[in-house]
Design an enzyme around this catalytic site. Structure first.
Site, short mmCIF file in Angstrom:
data_model
loop_
_atom_site.label_atom_id
_atom_site.label_comp_id
_atom_site.label_asym_id
_atom_site.label_seq_id
_atom_site.Cartn_x
_atom_site.Cartn_y
_atom_site.Cartn_z
N GLU A 276 1.04 -1.20 -0.10
CA GLU A 276 0.08 0.14 0.06
C GLU A 276 0.74 1.31 0.08
O GLU A 276 0.57 2.41 -0.59
CB GLU A 276 -0.98 0.11 1.27
CG GLU A 276 -1.93 -1.11 1.31
CD GLU A 276 -1.03 -2.30 2.29
OE1 GLU A 276 -1.95 -2.83 3.25
OE2 GLU A 276 0.09 -2.72 1.95
N ASP B 281 22.07 -40.09 -1.98
CA ASP B 281 22.23 -38.99 -2.92
C ASP B 281 23.34 -38.15 -2.81
O ASP B 281 23.91 -37.54 -3.72
CB ASP B 281 20.99 -38.72 -3.11
CG ASP B 281 19.86 -39.43 -3.61
OD1 ASP B 281 20.02 -40.65 -4.03
OD2 ASP B 281 18.67 -39.15 -3.48
N SER C 73 18.13 -39.32 13.17
CA SER C 73 17.90 -39.75 14.56
C SER C 73 19.07 -40.23 15.45
O SER C 73 19.27 -40.07 16.74
CB SER C 73 16.95 -41.01 14.64
OG SER C 73 15.68 -40.67 14.09
N TRP D 185 17.68 -40.95 -13.51
CA TRP D 185 16.58 -40.06 -12.88
C TRP D 185 15.20 -40.49 -13.07
O TRP D 185 14.88 -41.14 -14.30
CB TRP D 185 16.86 -38.89 -13.32
CG TRP D 185 18.18 -38.36 -13.09
CD1 TRP D 185 19.36 -38.15 -13.87
CD2 TRP D 185 18.49 -37.56 -11.91
NE1 TRP D 185 20.46 -37.50 -13.29
CE2 TRP D 185 20.10 -37.03 -12.07
CE3 TRP D 185 17.81 -37.30 -10.70
CZ2 TRP D 185 20.61 -36.46 -10.95
CZ3 TRP D 185 18.56 -36.42 -9.69
CH2 TRP D 185 19.95 -36.21 -9.86
N THR E 57 18.41 -40.11 2.40
CA THR E 57 18.34 -39.10 1.22
C THR E 57 19.98 -38.73 1.20
O THR E 57 20.41 -38.77 0.06
CB THR E 57 17.23 -38.15 1.12
OG1 THR E 57 15.97 -38.61 1.27
CG2 THR E 57 17.73 -37.13 -0.05
N SER F 51 5.90 -40.08 7.69
CA SER F 51 5.66 -39.82 9.04
C SER F 51 5.08 -38.38 9.08
O SER F 51 4.32 -38.00 10.02
CB SER F 51 7.17 -39.67 9.69
OG SER F 51 7.52 -40.80 9.71
N LEU G 171 21.29 -29.82 -1.76
CA LEU G 171 20.33 -29.06 -1.41
C LEU G 171 20.17 -27.69 -1.50
O LEU G 171 19.70 -26.96 -0.50
CB LEU G 171 19.98 -29.35 0.23
CG LEU G 171 19.61 -30.98 0.35
CD1 LEU G 171 19.72 -31.30 1.78
CD2 LEU G 171 18.53 -31.52 -0.34
#
Length: 359
Positions: free
Chosen positions: A53, A201, A219, A171, A197, A299, A205
């Protein structure tokens, strides 16, 4: 009413130009119209910048008097990094304000509407409300629940497989789909993956257009301090969630590599994702992209933490019962008990199909 929709849709389009850049603020767009012509536009570009605004009113200057303002969210009524927008709106002399939705933030939530009406400004609320709410789903959830808005991403074959039995996943989808998915990272504050992951891999990220925070659910702290995700990161950019089962020596080793380690309660032997998500919200992560693996996504679904899903479907068939499924452990015994979603959009990306669902 047709004109109201036309100008509000323009305001929404303006707001979306800053997708992924306004955290922890909402995306907001504003259009000023006078005598049937647009005299100024504005949108909130990033946290700390002028709100939509104010940006539009500065452009319009004295011409704002007697104009109609279209804004995607009720003007704020509280001090933050900038003054309350409602004061600028009232001082501008606009005669009418059309608002898509009321601000869910308790610090405003209807106060601006009352203040404008008290100054004899005509106020209309609810034009393109659904579109505005969908656009700012992350802000709404965060400000009302203190929890982050989570998007789960899946790349799968037609028969729902994300990898071969041996873990091979390079892929599943096309180059175009993978590029599109990387660009989607620019819309969030953090990417979350499970430790498997990382181990399988070794992903970076990264996001192509901005620095992004990286969250690893681990964990017992199997993550290597030499993992690619640490390269080029700043302090606080990598966060690893673990449990008390993790040896202190591994905590110290990962902290030395630059990670912030959060110790969460354990649930069924794994990191309690609900507790983790609360911690992420407190750390300023409003919108999170869960990129795998299947166990973490399952999960999160079980815990009711997923708000949307981005599903990429490649025209491929594995046909192997032992190949890895997109969601694992999310056991529903009957079709009637299946988790149901609502389609928001669908289209082709390269040779694949991209679908966005609300769950």
């Amino acid at each position: 009413m047709a004109d109201d929709i036309f100008y509000m849709e323009r305001a929404i389009a303006l707001a979306k130009q800053a997708e992924g850049m306004t955290f922890p603020n909402p995306m907001v767009g504003c259009v000023l119209v006078k005598a049937g012509k647009v005299i100024a536009e504005g949108w909130h570009k990033h946290c700390g910048a002028d709100h939509a605004e104010v940006m539009a009113l500065k452009k319009a200057d004295a011409k704002a008097k007697g104009a109609t303002m279209y804004v995607t969210l009720e003007p704020c009524a509280h001090w933050g990094r900038t003054p309350p927008c409602v004061e600028a709106v009232i001082a501008s002399g606009v005669k009418k304000v059309v608002v898509a939705m009321t601000d869910p933030n308790p610090l405003t939530n209807g106060r601006s509407l009352k203040a404008m009406r008290a100054k004899k400004i005509e106020v209309i609320v609810g034009v393109c409300k659904d579109e505005a709410r969908q656009m700012n789903g992350a802000f709404i959830k965060h400000v009302t629940t203190k929890m982050p808005f989570a998007v789960a991403k899946i790349a799968q074959t037609i028969d729902g497989k994300i990898a071969a039995m041996n873990g091979d996943s390079k892929w599943v989808t096309s180059v175009e789909a993978r590029k599109f998915a990387r660009e989607k990272r620019n819309d969030v504050d953090a990417i979350l993956v499970g430790v498997n992951t990382v181990l399988l891999d070794d992903p970076c990220l990264d996001a192509p257009g901005k620095e992004i925070r990286k969250v690893i659910v681990d964990s017992t702290l199997k993550t290597s301090p030499r993992a690619k995700l640490f390269k080029g990161t700043k302090p606080g950019q990598v966060l690893i969630a673990t449990t008390r089962k993790a040896p202190l020596s591994r905590v110290r080793r990962l902290e030395a590599a630059g990670a912030d380690v959060i110790v969460c309660s354990a649930k069924e032997g794994q990191v309690d994702l609900s507790e983790l998500f609360k911690a992420l919200a407190k750390n300023g992560m409003v919108r999170i992209l869960i990129e795998g693996g299947a166990g973490v996504i399952s999960s999160a679904l079980k815990a009711g933490l997923v708000d949307r899903m981005h599903v990429y479907i490649a025209p491929k068939i594995m046909g192997d019962d032992k190949a890895k499924s997109a969601v694992s452990g999310f056991d529903r015994k009957k079709i009637a008990d299946a988790l149901s979603g609502r389609f928001l959009s669908a289209g082709r990306v390269g040779s694949d199909i991209f679908m966005e669902l609300e769950v």
